[in-house]
Design a protein around this motif. Structure first.
Motif, mmCIF file in Angstrom:
data_model
loop_
_atom_site.group_PDB
_atom_site.id
_atom_site.type_symbol
_atom_site.label_atom_id
_atom_site.label_comp_id
_atom_site.label_asym_id
_atom_site.label_seq_id
_atom_site.Cartn_x
_atom_site.Cartn_y
_atom_site.Cartn_z
ATOM 1 N N LYS A 38 0.803 -1.222 0.000
ATOM 2 C CA LYS A 38 0.000 0.000 0.000
ATOM 3 C C LYS A 38 0.837 1.275 0.000
ATOM 4 N N SER A 78 -8.087 -2.584 12.842
ATOM 5 C CA SER A 78 -7.966 -2.271 11.428
ATOM 6 C C SER A 78 -6.525 -2.423 10.970
ATOM 7 N N SER A 80 -5.676 -1.032 8.046
ATOM 8 C CA SER A 80 -5.559 0.053 7.074
ATOM 9 C C SER A 80 -5.351 1.367 7.811
ATOM 10 N N GLU A 83 -7.906 4.369 8.255
ATOM 11 C CA GLU A 83 -9.255 3.820 8.157
ATOM 12 C C GLU A 83 -9.542 2.968 9.400
ATOM 13 N N ASP A 86 -12.123 0.046 9.260
ATOM 14 C CA ASP A 86 -12.037 -0.918 8.153
ATOM 15 C C ASP A 86 -12.456 -2.315 8.593
ATOM 16 N N ARG A 125 -7.387 -8.816 3.123
ATOM 17 C CA ARG A 125 -6.816 -7.506 2.844
ATOM 18 C C ARG A 125 -5.461 -7.627 2.145
ATOM 19 N N ALA A 129 -4.756 -6.098 -1.547
ATOM 20 C CA ALA A 129 -3.638 -5.175 -1.764
ATOM 21 C C ALA A 129 -2.746 -5.677 -2.895
ATOM 22 N N TYR A 446 3.626 0.433 8.783
ATOM 23 C CA TYR A 446 3.480 1.535 7.830
ATOM 24 C C TYR A 446 4.642 2.523 7.953
#
Length: 463
Positions: A38, A78, A80, A83, A86, A125, A129, A446
């Motif tokens: 992502k 989540s 994400s 989000e 999610d 997910r 992705a 992330y």
């Protein structure tokens, strides 16, 4: 090398692409893959490496029985970033699950779900992705890793146990608490599940969430014998509130001394309950400050915390859904399940050698079966990790609890080593409190992916 490729029209893409390896396909590894897919803005190759051949939302989740419930509310799960709803939206779109959930609940965000449900969500997910990235090649390797070294050109070279090698710009360790010990524990549980119904007395070692899961699974499986939980400190997980407990915490500065911090937190919990909140809300607020507090403590007070307060803190942060906690209390009230304080010395054929609290001598505690559910510390003796430490590519944290990392999971080692070596999740628990929890792991992956993306952009411009 046996490599299983995911379908992609660019699986044979040639060129000087960014190569990234993730070692481990548990939750940390799969979450890292999602974050990379992502976040990285250029084409790249991703290899997911794990000797376990199965791919899911995480090996620990894959092996979970359907009755095991995650201890975090759905609202906090989540995968994400940006989000937060999610997972709850995914639950609402899951017709079988939606039909099985009572309409009287205050909202999907407040419920606790089976680990297998969360595993399905993570894998879906990941698949989505990947499907969106036609410019990315993903390979699944089921070989073990023998070592990670640095080449003269600054790339990382992974040597596999079967003798092959691969070179990568970035390598991410996502092996959780240590593969070998985790796998041996799962094998022991499976062995007992196959033939333990006739046992008369089972000892369960530990005091965390795994202990509660195991005790209740034994009862659900028809075991009617005696169960003894042997815990060094004697603390079991505390309950969540039935309704959400939003974080509350005093705004004024906290003291810097550990003893004064403990008093401050106790007073904050008491004040919260006096004002109609709960101690759980205060603990949720404390967690938001935990990392800053931990980094501010000197090593001597960190050691003091681990010796005397860690078990109490863990019992209050890793909480049980209220219904599960009530069932645990009922189980203990029957007398058929007992909690005893003691230090396990050695498992023997006839039971357990143990030193009970308050005693100096070891004694034999007879049992038909001993099941070890103690939390696994990062395995610094695991060959790959030991090799990284020996070669100066990694260092332990100041208490030798795990690998020293920054908030993005990047390993802190020799200043001369190239960037791009990460340890995600529980391997960095000594540096980052609570990095064994889902929300913290999601944030970290992330952050790591953003670092990798930023450093790869000059390659993209040059191309």
């Amino acid at each position: 090398m046996t490599v299983h490729g995911f379908a992609s029209p660019y699986s044979s893409y040639q060129g000087d692409l960014l190569n990234v390896a993730v070692i481990g396909r548990g939750f940390s590894g799969m979450m890292m893959a999602i974050a990379l897919l992502k976040t990285i803005r250029q084409p790249f190759r991703l290899r997911l490496i794990d000797p376990m051949p199965t791919v899911s939302g995480g090996q620990a989740l894959l092996t979970a029985r359907s009755t095991e419930i995650l201890n975090s509310r759905a609202r906090d799960l989540s995968v994400s970033t940006g989000e937060p709803k999610d997972f709850t939206r995914w639950l609402q779109a899951n017709a079988p699950f939606r039909q099985a959930v009572s309409a009287a609940i205050p909202g999907f965000g407040q419920i606790f779900v089976p680990k297998s449900t969360f595993s399905d969500y993570v894998f879906q997910r990941f698949s989505e992705a990947l499907a969106e990235r036609k410019d990315v090649s993903v390979q699944m390797s089921s070989e073990g890793v023998a070592s990670v070294r640095v080449t003269e050109s600054g790339l990382f070279e992974i040597a596999f146990e079967e003798g092959d090698t691969g070179r990568f710009h970035d390598v991410i360790l996502a092996t959780g608490f240590g593969r070998k010990r985790a796998e041996s524990r799962l094998e022991a549980l499976d062995t007992f599940a196959e033939g333990g119904a006739d046992a008369e007395h089972v000892v369960v070692l530990g005091s965390g969430l795994r202990v509660v899961d195991q005790v209740l699974q034994l009862r659900d499986g028809g075991f009617r014998g005696r169960i003894t939980i042997v815990s060094r400190r004697g603390f079991l997980p505390q309950p969540h509130t039935r309704l959400p407990a939003d974080a509350v915490f005093p705004n004024h500065p906290m003291p810097s001394n550990l003893r004064q911090i403990v008093r401050f937190v106790r007073e904050a919990c008491a004040e919260a309950e006096e004002n109609g909140w709960s101690w759980q809300a205060t603990m949720n607020g404390l967690r938001k400050r935990a990392r800053t507090l931990w980094s501010s403590l000197p090593p001597s007070e960190k050691r003091q915390f681990n010796r005397h307060l860690r078990s109490i803190y863990d019992a209050h942060r890793n909480r049980l859904p209220a219904d599960v906690h009530a069932r645990l209390e009922r189980e203990l009230a029957t007398g058929q399940t007992e909690l005893r304080r003691g230090t396990a010395i050695e498992t023997v054929t006839s039971g357990l050698r143990v030193r009970w609290a308050g005693e100096t001598e070891e004694s034999l505690f007879a049992a038909s079966e001993v099941i070890d559910c103690r939390c696994l510390a990062p395995d610094l003796c695991e060959p790959v990790i030991a090799d990284l430490l020996k070669g100066g590519l990694a260092v332990t944290d100041e208490l030798d609890l795990g690998l020293a990392v920054n908030p993005a999971g990047e390993l802190l080692g020799s200043k001369n080593r190239p960037a791009g070596l990460f340890a995600i999740g529980p391997l960095g628990l000594g540096s980052l409190p609570d990095i064994d929890l889902v929300p913290e792991i999601v944030t970290q992956t992330y952050a790591a992916a953003s670092l990798i993306d930023a450093r790869s952009m000059p390659q993209l411009r040059a191309g």
